[in-house]
Design a protein around this motif. Structure first.
Motif, PDB file in Angstrom:
ATOM      1  N   PRO B 238       0.814  -1.223   0.000  1.00 29.94           N
ATOM      2  CA  PRO B 238       0.000   0.000   0.000  1.00 29.94           C
ATOM      3  C   PRO B 238       0.840   1.262   0.000  1.00 29.94           C
ATOM      4  CG  PRO B 238      -0.066  -1.081   2.152  1.00 29.94           C
ATOM      5  CD  PRO B 238       0.609  -2.018   1.222  1.00 29.94           C
ATOM      6  N   TRP B 241       1.738   1.989  -3.508  1.00 29.66           N
ATOM      7  CA  TRP B 241       0.639   2.584  -4.259  1.00 29.66           C
ATOM      8  C   TRP B 241       0.541   4.082  -3.997  1.00 29.66           C
ATOM      9  CZ3 TRP B 241      -3.264   2.382  -7.717  1.00 29.66           C
ATOM     10  CH2 TRP B 241      -3.413   1.188  -8.426  1.00 29.66           C
ATOM     11  N   SER B 242       0.686   4.413  -2.735  1.00 28.64           N
ATOM     12  CA  SER B 242       0.645   5.838  -2.379  1.00 28.64           C
ATOM     13  C   SER B 242       1.752   6.599  -3.093  1.00 28.64           C
ATOM     14  CB  SER B 242       0.814   6.002  -0.867  1.00 28.64           C
ATOM     15  OG  SER B 242      -0.250   5.414  -0.189  1.00 28.64           O
ATOM     16  N   ILE B 245       0.911   6.974  -6.858  1.00 23.16           N
ATOM     17  CA  ILE B 245      -0.097   7.995  -7.156  1.00 23.16           C
ATOM     18  C   ILE B 245       0.493   9.390  -6.949  1.00 23.16           C
ATOM     19  CG2 ILE B 245      -2.311   8.930  -6.397  1.00 23.16           C
ATOM     20  CD1 ILE B 245      -3.195   6.003  -6.010  1.00 23.16           C
ATOM     21  N   ARG B 266      -6.304  -1.445 -15.720  1.00 24.72           N
ATOM     22  CA  ARG B 266      -6.398  -2.766 -15.099  1.00 24.72           C
ATOM     23  C   ARG B 266      -6.637  -2.696 -13.581  1.00 24.72           C
ATOM     24  NH1 ARG B 266      -0.670  -2.369 -15.808  1.00 24.72           N
ATOM     25  NH2 ARG B 266       0.222  -2.078 -13.727  1.00 24.72           N
ATOM     26  N   ALA B 267      -6.600  -1.522 -13.013  1.00 22.79           N
ATOM     27  CA  ALA B 267      -6.705  -1.423 -11.549  1.00 22.79           C
ATOM     28  C   ALA B 267      -8.123  -1.720 -11.084  1.00 22.79           C
ATOM     29  CB  ALA B 267      -6.305  -0.020 -11.104  1.00 22.79           C
ATOM     30  N   PRO B 268      -8.267  -2.289  -9.904  1.00 19.14           N
ATOM     31  CA  PRO B 268      -9.607  -2.449  -9.346  1.00 19.14           C
ATOM     32  C   PRO B 268     -10.176  -1.066  -9.018  1.00 19.14           C
ATOM     33  CG  PRO B 268      -7.951  -2.991  -7.708  1.00 19.14           C
ATOM     34  CD  PRO B 268      -7.224  -2.773  -8.999  1.00 19.14           C
ATOM     35  N   PRO B 269     -11.499  -0.926  -9.064  1.00 15.17           N
ATOM     36  CA  PRO B 269     -12.090   0.399  -8.884  1.00 15.17           C
ATOM     37  C   PRO B 269     -11.642   1.094  -7.609  1.00 15.17           C
ATOM     38  CG  PRO B 269     -13.759  -1.176  -9.555  1.00 15.17           C
ATOM     39  CD  PRO B 269     -12.512  -1.961  -9.316  1.00 15.17           C
ATOM     40  N   SER B 270     -11.479   0.330  -6.537  1.00 15.98           N
ATOM     41  CA  SER B 270     -11.158   0.959  -5.255  1.00 15.98           C
ATOM     42  C   SER B 270      -9.823   1.689  -5.306  1.00 15.98           C
ATOM     43  CB  SER B 270     -11.132  -0.097  -4.155  1.00 15.98           C
ATOM     44  OG  SER B 270     -10.266  -1.154  -4.530  1.00 15.98           O
ATOM     45  N   LEU B 271      -8.888   1.207  -6.078  1.00 11.43           N
ATOM     46  CA  LEU B 271      -7.596   1.876  -6.214  1.00 11.43           C
ATOM     47  C   LEU B 271      -7.533   2.704  -7.492  1.00 11.43           C
ATOM     48  CD1 LEU B 271      -5.262  -1.051  -5.104  1.00 11.43           C
ATOM     49  CD2 LEU B 271      -5.864   0.967  -3.795  1.00 11.43           C
ATOM     50  N   SER B 274      -8.495   6.522  -7.527  1.00 11.88           N
ATOM     51  CA  SER B 274      -7.487   7.502  -7.104  1.00 11.88           C
ATOM     52  C   SER B 274      -6.495   7.785  -8.224  1.00 11.88           C
ATOM     53  CB  SER B 274      -6.717   6.975  -5.887  1.00 11.88           C
ATOM     54  OG  SER B 274      -7.578   6.841  -4.800  1.00 11.88           O
ATOM     55  N   GLU B 301     -17.694   3.134  -9.987  1.00  7.44           N
ATOM     56  CA  GLU B 301     -16.683   3.972  -9.343  1.00  7.44           C
ATOM     57  C   GLU B 301     -15.616   4.422 -10.340  1.00  7.44           C
ATOM     58  OE1 GLU B 301     -13.833   3.827  -5.350  1.00  7.44           O
ATOM     59  OE2 GLU B 301     -15.029   2.082  -5.893  1.00  7.44           O
TER      60      GLU B 301
END
Lengths: 426, 644
Positions: B238, B241-242, B245, B266-271, B274, B301
């Motif tokens: 994580p 990821w931060s 971004i 390809r990212a899941p919506p939750s990530l 952002s 999302e």
């Protein structure tokens, strides 16, 4: 002090990221379904320095269902216990940990972010310590006690990549955003005059008569002082911090942290600043004039607004004024009809909430800079600091916002910063 | 060294104000005097004040006296403030010397100051402290070396600090390296910065320190850091990821955009949301095709994030993709797309949207009209007026658009549309549209003309709507129209309600008459009458006269409480006396206490004795600790005035 294991945003992110990195043979639709945000996704927080303002902030944070406070910290036992009780009541348990020393609390790795609502002298150091410990930070204003502190804070935010928001909440209040947008979008024509509401007053420096120090558990005087130069213990420093120079940043910082920031925002100078401060010829700072290279002037005044923290923007085609608790006054009046559209456009273009705490929380998740980031906030605070230096020197000063210094002015440069009392150093 | 409360009155600010305007020669004399204070057996506070002043006017000749104070915890901080302000070779040399002589807190303070002064000559000695077994001093040395940021400092950090047995020191060394790399990068030494960050990433440091180093590494490499960014965006960490971004926000470069776009797909919506937001804020138009693609299909999302990013990054070419998104079945996406169309900036956006305003597809036409209305496209008003006749979703959208756009010139058209409508929903839309338009028009008499002129002959529902709109333009003519309507059985209920809420004091006699007459409109009349007392357009004497009228009519506690609220807006001694008369009633006391202090505050100087007496009485009976301070303060001010 026992740690409180909990399902924090970090663990959520860890799980989601694992899913994102799942092998390609897993059908995309299945991966996406698994990675949907868990309902329990939340930001785990701790609060540092919870007096009156801190309690207000804490309640504000508590309005957001994706926040959970797990720890509080205060050098005063009464406040520590009251804050823990408030958090426990919100959480419906008695698990909130209470700390006297923020360094111990910052060692916990289950805390995503901290709320800092100490009094002025601790804001910058506590923020720096928290960011160095990997926490995102929402800190009350003022950002720091002097120019040097705020520069180090902004550098730390950049170097550590942490999200930092200062509590200049009017940056996110609809009425203020509306008049700022009127200015920014040209509805007032060419801006020429900004007026910012201030509070008069500078506190004197003094050592009060020494009194016996209370037990550390009751009030840890060494931690209370923190980075402030040594003072003998005297209860008055605790009860009347605004009466002492090293404990209170000063009248210009009190409201100027908000109002200068709004002026900077309206003037599109959020990442730079004015270049000349004109001494008003009095000791109150009433009428202190600040000049921008563009020809725009900012004037400081303690009067003339119907509420607290007022600002007025004047352009060659209109004016806009707003103060707390009052409907903005605009000219021409027809500009009132633009409020809804301007706010809608602001929200859509910036993707920001019209709620300062919410903006911070959103940014903790998205990792973008909040609306009152460290770099933006330090520029507005420069106006507070440089204004105070101008008043102290009783003369005009020239300021270079690019180098954050006074060109060729050793006297003024000598007032930009102050050493911190060890071991509370940067 | 002693500390003393002897000199309580001297403050830094006061001192500076006294001395700062002195010419250079006088300042030199003052500095010499202050050095003398430091070298004397003066009280510690005197020396503290002298240090603070020397921070402003001191020079190299003050350094020895200041350095002599470093061992004393009471004065170490102020002495260092002066030394770091004076700077220069003398101060740095004195601080380095002190480093070898001091221990504990004073030494940690000196370490900080050498870092602030970025003294390259201190790197070796700080490196030795970094290697030592005092973790607080070693950590302070790590941060100081990061500020000094010479190759020697960088070596000490990477070779000593990152392998220190203390985890806390390793973490500090890691962050020192990051700060040092920033400085190296700023000085053009990209290679040195990259090496330093590799060292941190290879060390046993906490995840946040590793992340900071990775962020610095990408920032240093710029566009060449894209492959590393790609790795981070495929990472399970994580923190990474931060960092990734953050890099998308901050680091320029075509390849960075390209890698971020690939990851966003390809990212899941939750990530991914952002990341998409970061692409929108990044401002690189190369991301537009990806954003359009993501706005068109997939999870809600993701689509919403893409639509919002298009609003930030797009222009006229993005009108059609956003219109398509606004027509989607997914209501959340559709609403976001409409907002995006409203906010889209750039030349040609209005024209691109205008071409759809007469489209035969009703849904498309209605959506385009809504967006055009939200954009306040005044040039499209004729198209809106024409569309209003179409009825259905197109007509509704057109009425709303007119409400957002039309001015005085088009208000008659909009009012005519209202009169021609029937049905609560349609009329409600039109009423809201006229209210929105009328509120923007400054000439309220013209607004009243338009509305009143349409009352005659209007169907009952439309007439009621017009009456409800008249308070937007509360002229005498408008009030007369309301009075006339009181006798019209088809709309009299609406007319009484409008009168009860009339915003100007001109309606006060009507409302008082209703209140006095009793019957079914008595409550409406009395409430409206007391509400008008609060009008800022009335003089205090007029308000007081109205309060006396109302006082004769109030019957319930609710009404008495409303009267107290009205009295609170009357800054006269007569109002205060009337308020005090309600203090003994438990049901009214809280409101009465508040009203009393509100009325009393402006009277503190003019009626001091009576105000002091009244507020003393309030303090005796009140039960509101939050207000007590305010009442006490006002009472004290009045009492002070009375005693003068």
């Amino acid at each position: 002090m026992s740690k409180t294991p909990s399902f924090s945003r970090r663990s959520f992110l860890r799980r989601a990221a694992l899913l994102a990195a799942a092998p390609a043979i897993v059908p995309a639709s299945a991966r996406l379904a698994q990675a949907a945000p868990a309902p329990s996704e939340r930001i785990t927080m701790a609060a540092i320095g919870i007096g009156g303002r801190g309690t207000y902030d804490l309640r504000w944070f508590h309005r957001n269902p994706d926040v959970e406070f797990v720890a509080v910290c205060d050098v005063r036992r009464d406040r520590r216990e009251a804050a823990k009780a408030l958090v426990d009541e919100q959480n419906g348990n008695s698990d909130c940990a209470a700390y006297r020393d923020l360094r111990e609390m910052l060692e916990r790795d289950d805390i995503d972010a901290v709320l800092i609502a100490t009094s002025d002298r601790w804001h910058s150091l506590a923020s720096i310590m928290a960011m160095r410990a990997g926490k995102d930070v929402y800190s009350e204003k003022p950002l720091g006690m002097n120019i040097g502190e705020t520069m180090v804070l902004a550098e730390t935010a950049k170097e550590t990549g942490r999200v930092f928001q200062v509590g200049t909440q009017r940056r996110s209040e609809a009425n203020f955003v509306y008049i700022v947008e009127l200015a920014r979008k040209g509805y007032l024509g060419q801006l020429h005059t900004l007026t910012a509401h201030i509070v008069h007053g500078f506190a004197p420096h003094r050592w009060l008569p020494a009194q016996p120090e209370p037990p550390k558990e009751e009030l840890d005087w060494d931690l209370f002082l923190g980075p402030v130069p040594w003072h003998p213990y005297n209860r008055d420093y605790v009860d009347h911090r605004h009466a002492h120079a090293d404990f209170w940043a000063g009248g210009l910082h009190e409201w100027g942290a908000h109002t200068f920031d709004l002026c900077q925002f309206a003037n599109d100078t959020a990442l730079t600043g004015p270049t000349r401060f004109v001494f008003p010829g009095n000791e109150t700072s009433e009428g202190l004039l600040v000049e921008y290279p563009s020809g725009v002037n900012l004037t400081m005044t303690a009067g003339g607004f119907p509420g607290t923290c007022g600002v007025r923007f004047e352009g060659d085609e209109g004016t806009a004024m707003c103060a707390d608790g009052n409907v903005p006054e605009v000219s021409p009046v027809s500009l009132l009809g633009e409020r809804e559209a301007l706010l809608g456009s602001y929200v859509e273009h910036t993707g920001r909430s019209l709620d300062h705490v919410r903006d911070f929380l959103d940014c903790v998740k998205s990792r973008r800079d909040p609306v009152a980031s460290a770099e933006i906030a330090r520029r507005a605070h420069d106006i507070c600091h440089v204004g105070a230096i101008c008043m102290a020197l009783k003369r005009d000063v020239v300021w270079d916002p690019e180098t954050s210094s006074f060109p060729g002015d050793d006297e003024a440069n000598g007032m930009r910063t102050r050493a911190n009392r060890a071991p509370y150093v940067f | 060294m002693t500390s003393s409360p002897k000199y309580l009155m001297v403050g830094l600010v006061a001192l500076l104000m006294l001395g700062s305007a002195l010419p250079a020669a006088a300042q030199a004399d003052e500095a010499a005097e202050l050095i003398g204070v430091l070298e004397s057996d003066a009280e510690a506070f005197d020396k503290d004040v002298a240090c603070r002043r020397l921070a402003v006017i001191g020079g190299p000749d003050a350094v020895p006296a200041l350095a002599a104070l470093l061992p004393y915890e009471e004065l170490n901080t102020s002495a260092r403030t002066a030394l770091q302000s004076i700077g220069g070779a003398e101060a740095k040399s004195a601080l380095r010397t002190a480093l070898g002589e001091l221990s504990g807190r004073p030494r940690i303070g000196v370490i900080e100051t050498l870092g602030v002064l970025r003294d390259p000559a201190a790197a070796s000695e700080l490196g030795a402290i970094l290697a030592g077994n005092d973790p607080d001093a070693a950590s302070a040395a790590a941060h100081a070396l990061g500020r000094i940021a010479t190759p020697e400092a960088a070596r000490a950090l990477s070779e000593i600090g990152l392998s220190h047995p203390s985890a806390a020191v390793r973490a500090a060394a890691g962050l020192g390296c990051v700060a040092g790399a920033e400085a190296l990068r700023a000085n053009g030494d990209h290679r040195g910065a990259v090496e330093l960050m590799h060292a941190v990433r290879g060390a046993d440091v906490p995840p946040n320190v590793y992340a900071a180093a990775t962020q610095q590494l990408i920032a240093t490499r710029g566009d060449a850091g894209a492959p590393l960014l790609g790795q981070l965006l495929r990472s399970a960490d994580p923190e990474m990821w931060s960092v990734a971004i953050g890099a998308v926000y901050e680091v320029p470069g075509d390849r960075i955009t390209q890698v971020a776009c690939q990851a966003a797909r390809r990212a899941p919506p939750s990530l991914g949301a952002s990341l998409i937001q970061a692409l929108g804020q990044r401002g690189d138009p190369a991301a537009l095709p990806t954003l359009i693609e993501l706005s068109a299909e997939g999870e809600t999302e993701t689509r919403v994030a893409a639509v919002r990013a298009l609003a930030q990054l797009g222009g006229a070419p993005e009108v059609n993709p956003l219109l398509a998104a606004a027509l989607t079945q997914d209501e959340t996406v559709a609403v976001a797309a409409l907002d995006a169309l409203a906010a889209l900036e750039g030349d040609g956006v209005d024209a691109a949207l205008a071409q759809w305003l007469d489209d035969p597809d009703h849904r498309l036409r209605a959506t385009a009209i809504r967006a055009a209305g939200m954009r306040r496209m005044a040039g499209s008003i004729p198209a809106f007026i024409e569309a209003a006749d179409a009825g259905g979703v197109v007509g509704e959208a057109a009425i709303q658009a007119l409400g957002r756009t039309c001015g005085l010139g088009e208000l008659p058209d909009l009012a005519d549309i209202l009169v021609g409508l029937s049905g609560d929903e349609q009329l409600g839309l039109a009423e809201a549209a006229v209210a929105a338009a009328a509120s923007r028009i400054e000439d309220k008499s013209m607004v009243a003309d338009v509305l009143v002129a349409r009352l005659d002959g209007a169907p009952a529902d439309a007439k009621a709507a017009l009456l409800r709109l008249l308070p937007v333009a509360p002229t005498s003519q408008a009030l007369d129209a309301v009075r006339d309507a009181l006798d019209d059985p088809a709309v009299s209920g609406t007319a009484y309600a409008v009168l009860g809420d009339w915003p100007t004091p001109e309606a006060a006699p009507d409302l008082l008459a209703l209140a006095k007459a009793g019957g079914e409109h008595r409550d409406l009349g009395l409430r409206g009458y007391m509400r008008l007392i609060e009008s800022p357009d009335l003089a205090p004497a007029e308000k007081m006269a109205m309060c006396e009228q109302a006082a004769a009519l109030v019957e319930t506690d609710g009404e008495r409480n409303q009267l107290l609220g009205a009295l609170a807006t009357v800054p006269t001694i007569e109002a205060l006396r009337m308020v005090m008369g309600h203090l003994d009633d438990p049901a009214l006391r809280p409101r009465a206490c508040w009203a009393a202090v509100t009325v009393a505050e402006p009277l503190e100087q003019t009626h001091s004795a009576e105000v002091a007496e009244a507020l003393t009485r309030v303090l005796e009976v009140m039960d509101n600790p939050n207000m007590e301070r305010r009442v006490r303060a006002s009472r004290d001010r009045a009492a002070q005035a009375a005693n003068q």
